[in-house]
Scaffold this motif. Structure first.
Motif, PDB file in Angstrom:
ATOM      1  N   THR A 215      15.514   7.809  -0.318  1.00 45.96           N
ATOM      2  CA  THR A 215      15.442   8.446  -0.719  1.00 45.96           C
ATOM      3  C   THR A 215      13.463   8.165  -0.813  1.00 45.96           C
ATOM      4  O   THR A 215      12.533   8.546  -0.904  1.00 45.96           O
ATOM      5  CB  THR A 215      15.465   9.373  -2.516  1.00 45.96           C
ATOM      6  OG1 THR A 215      15.261   7.749  -2.911  1.00 45.96           O
ATOM      7  CG2 THR A 215      16.610   9.574  -2.387  1.00 45.96           C
ATOM      8  N   MET A 216      13.765   6.779  -0.145  1.00 48.44           N
ATOM      9  CA  MET A 216      12.332   6.666  -0.066  1.00 48.44           C
ATOM     10  C   MET A 216      11.394   7.304   1.411  1.00 48.44           C
ATOM     11  O   MET A 216      12.429   8.313   2.496  1.00 48.44           O
ATOM     12  CB  MET A 216      12.440   4.989   1.207  1.00 48.44           C
ATOM     13  CG  MET A 216      12.576   3.951   0.340  1.00 48.44           C
ATOM     14  SD  MET A 216      13.554   1.962   0.816  1.00 48.44           S
ATOM     15  CE  MET A 216      11.643   2.104   1.978  1.00 48.44           C
ATOM     16  N   ILE A 217      10.457   7.456   0.747  1.00 46.16           N
ATOM     17  CA  ILE A 217       9.151   7.921   1.808  1.00 46.16           C
ATOM     18  C   ILE A 217       9.334   7.678   2.879  1.00 46.16           C
ATOM     19  O   ILE A 217       9.027   8.505   4.245  1.00 46.16           O
ATOM     20  CB  ILE A 217       8.422   8.192   0.995  1.00 46.16           C
ATOM     21  CG1 ILE A 217       8.185   9.607  -0.727  1.00 46.16           C
ATOM     22  CG2 ILE A 217       7.130   9.055   2.132  1.00 46.16           C
ATOM     23  CD1 ILE A 217       6.595   9.420  -0.757  1.00 46.16           C
ATOM     24  N   PHE A 218       8.797   6.431   3.307  1.00 38.83           N
ATOM     25  CA  PHE A 218       8.362   5.836   4.128  1.00 38.83           C
ATOM     26  C   PHE A 218       9.260   4.985   4.355  1.00 38.83           C
ATOM     27  O   PHE A 218       9.388   3.815   3.913  1.00 38.83           O
ATOM     28  CB  PHE A 218       6.743   4.962   4.441  1.00 38.83           C
ATOM     29  CG  PHE A 218       5.856   6.156   3.595  1.00 38.83           C
ATOM     30  CD1 PHE A 218       5.771   6.698   4.951  1.00 38.83           C
ATOM     31  CD2 PHE A 218       5.244   5.976   3.051  1.00 38.83           C
ATOM     32  CE1 PHE A 218       4.718   7.994   5.055  1.00 38.83           C
ATOM     33  CE2 PHE A 218       4.045   7.076   2.853  1.00 38.83           C
ATOM     34  CZ  PHE A 218       4.101   7.969   3.386  1.00 38.83           C
ATOM     35  N   THR A 219      10.423   5.137   5.671  1.00 40.06           N
ATOM     36  CA  THR A 219      11.323   3.833   6.058  1.00 40.06           C
ATOM     37  C   THR A 219      11.111   2.807   6.288  1.00 40.06           C
ATOM     38  O   THR A 219      10.055   2.409   6.566  1.00 40.06           O
ATOM     39  CB  THR A 219      12.025   4.367   7.283  1.00 40.06           C
ATOM     40  OG1 THR A 219      11.107   4.132   8.784  1.00 40.06           O
ATOM     41  CG2 THR A 219      12.478   5.745   6.750  1.00 40.06           C
ATOM     42  N   VAL A 220      11.786   1.553   6.022  1.00 41.68           N
ATOM     43  CA  VAL A 220      11.338  -0.279   6.573  1.00 41.68           C
ATOM     44  C   VAL A 220      10.391   0.285   7.752  1.00 41.68           C
ATOM     45  O   VAL A 220       9.487  -0.547   7.902  1.00 41.68           O
ATOM     46  CB  VAL A 220      12.814  -0.599   6.658  1.00 41.68           C
ATOM     47  CG1 VAL A 220      12.744  -2.010   7.143  1.00 41.68           C
ATOM     48  CG2 VAL A 220      13.269  -1.044   5.121  1.00 41.68           C
ATOM     49  N   GLU A 221      11.030   0.921   8.915  1.00 38.93           N
ATOM     50  CA  GLU A 221      11.049   0.535  10.535  1.00 38.93           C
ATOM     51  C   GLU A 221       9.316   1.302  10.482  1.00 38.93           C
ATOM     52  O   GLU A 221       8.441   0.681  10.754  1.00 38.93           O
ATOM     53  CB  GLU A 221      11.419   1.301  11.165  1.00 38.93           C
ATOM     54  CG  GLU A 221      12.264   2.834  10.395  1.00 38.93           C
ATOM     55  CD  GLU A 221      12.398   2.918  12.052  1.00 38.93           C
ATOM     56  OE1 GLU A 221      13.087   4.839  12.409  1.00 38.93           O
ATOM     57  OE2 GLU A 221      13.222   2.087  12.864  1.00 38.93           O
ATOM     58  N   GLN A 222       9.277   2.343   9.317  1.00 41.72           N
ATOM     59  CA  GLN A 222       7.887   3.119   9.601  1.00 41.72           C
ATOM     60  C   GLN A 222       7.431   2.238   8.812  1.00 41.72           C
ATOM     61  O   GLN A 222       5.554   1.894   9.538  1.00 41.72           O
ATOM     62  CB  GLN A 222       8.429   4.289   8.837  1.00 41.72           C
ATOM     63  CG  GLN A 222       8.431   5.373   9.291  1.00 41.72           C
ATOM     64  CD  GLN A 222       8.618   6.216   9.255  1.00 41.72           C
ATOM     65  OE1 GLN A 222       8.924   6.861   7.248  1.00 41.72           O
ATOM     66  NE2 GLN A 222       8.366   7.946   9.681  1.00 41.72           N
ATOM     67  N   ILE A 223       7.373   1.379   7.517  1.00 40.49           N
ATOM     68  CA  ILE A 223       6.131   0.719   7.168  1.00 40.49           C
ATOM     69  C   ILE A 223       6.032  -0.695   7.561  1.00 40.49           C
ATOM     70  O   ILE A 223       5.071  -1.319   7.427  1.00 40.49           O
ATOM     71  CB  ILE A 223       7.304  -0.141   5.747  1.00 40.49           C
ATOM     72  CG1 ILE A 223       7.060   0.740   4.371  1.00 40.49           C
ATOM     73  CG2 ILE A 223       6.854  -1.168   4.422  1.00 40.49           C
ATOM     74  CD1 ILE A 223       8.203   1.167   3.332  1.00 40.49           C
ATOM     75  N   VAL A 224       6.960  -1.603   8.422  1.00 41.35           N
ATOM     76  CA  VAL A 224       6.754  -2.982   8.877  1.00 41.35           C
ATOM     77  C   VAL A 224       5.708  -1.804  10.487  1.00 41.35           C
ATOM     78  O   VAL A 224       4.978  -2.895  10.291  1.00 41.35           O
ATOM     79  CB  VAL A 224       7.680  -3.101   9.619  1.00 41.35           C
ATOM     80  CG1 VAL A 224       7.779  -4.057  10.639  1.00 41.35           C
ATOM     81  CG2 VAL A 224       9.073  -3.855   8.805  1.00 41.35           C
ATOM     82  N   ALA A 225       5.920  -1.298  10.758  1.00 46.13           N
ATOM     83  CA  ALA A 225       5.410  -0.827  12.421  1.00 46.13           C
ATOM     84  C   ALA A 225       3.965  -0.879  11.192  1.00 46.13           C
ATOM     85  O   ALA A 225       2.488  -0.896  11.997  1.00 46.13           O
ATOM     86  CB  ALA A 225       5.376   0.490  12.748  1.00 46.13           C
TER      87      ALA A 225
END
Length: 282
Positions: A215-225
């Motif tokens: 249920t995260m709004i921003f995924t790990v890959e989106q956050i890292v990028a």
């Protein structure tokens, strides 16, 4: 692999958890688990070791943070829609980024000090991301290749300093002991999809948070990028990615917060568990 650091604070040595849950000493193969030891090539070398050849660590141990030498401890706020709602804040259009001071990092089961005169010390179970190779201006498609693994984090927060003492959240996020990390760095290949992990947190044995990274709004890959656009993420850096609902701030009918004597236990699927006693400041 499940990698960890065990021993008294400042004297930790590297270890791994074998398939039977036993600790195995890695000291003969690496000096410590720092940024230089968790890059892709280094992790591949560790994965090739015959685990049965490693000495078994007997007896109870203290877990330290699973990586040392962290230079940047980046945090993401309001990354679960229902947590944003309980905080009476809108769902962010872009990730909310702040810092936890690296001086707050400690072992997962070490006591947490309630700051002097604090009335709003709060809990937050969060998925931690540990960077394995430098990342700057990376794409979402390439972002996870820069991740060494994942861990459990309690993003302990002092809400008055966070929101009532002028601008920036950082002041309420980095008090000494406010960054329990671990017990393990679980490598990406063992975790699989970081957006499919259940998570929970109890206060004094009562379940307060029960959520999932799905249920995260921003995924790990989106956050890292995203973060890599305005800073260079370095090996050994940690990103803590937000919390599901159920924090003290969101309790009904009134918020309530931690005090000396409280015990917080938390965990994330595949990543292990933590437990902290909260103690008074001297």
């Amino acid at each position: 692999m499940k990698l960890c650091r065990i021993g008294e604070a400042g004297q930790e040595r590297p270890a791994l958890v074998d398939a039977d849950g036993r600790l195995r000493d890695l000291s003969a193969h690496i000096t410590d688990l720092d940024g230089a030891a968790i890059g892709p090539e280094e992790l591949a070398r560790l994965a090739a070791i015959d685990v049965d050849s490693l000495p078994v660590v007997e007896g109870p141990v203290r877990y330290g943070p699973p990586v040392t030498g962290t230079r940047q401890f980046v945090a993401i706020g309001l990354n679960y829609a229902d947590h944003a709602a309980e905080s009476n804040l809108p769902i962010p259009a872009e990730p909310v980024v702040f810092n936890k001071w690296v001086s707050c990092i400690q072992g997962p089961n070490d006591p947490v000090i309630v700051p002097r005169d604090s009335l709003k010390t709060d809990w937050e179970v969060e998925l931690g991301v540990i960077i394995g190779s430098a990342a700057h201006n990376v794409s979402e498609a390439d972002a996870l290749s820069h991740v060494a693994g994942y861990c459990v984090i309690n993003d302990v927060s002092e809400r008055a300093w966070q929101t009532e003492r002028g601008a920036t959240w950082d002041k309420g996020k980095g008090f000494p002991t406010f960054g329990p990390v671990g017990p393990w760095l679980v490598t990406s290949d063992e975790v699989g999809d970081p957006q499919a992990l259940s998570m929970w947190l109890d206060v004094n044995g009562e379940r307060k948070q029960d959520g999932s990274t799905k249920t995260m709004i921003f995924t790990v890959e989106q956050i890292v990028a995203y973060v890599s656009q305005f800073m260079t993420l370095l090996p050994g850096d940690i990103i803590t990615t937000g919390t599901p609902p159920g924090v003290g701030l969101g309790q009904k009918p009134e918020p309530w917060y931690l005090k000396a004597g409280d015990v917080v236990a938390l965990g994330i699927e595949k990543l292990g568990e933590q437990q902290q006693s909260f103690i008074a400041a001297n």
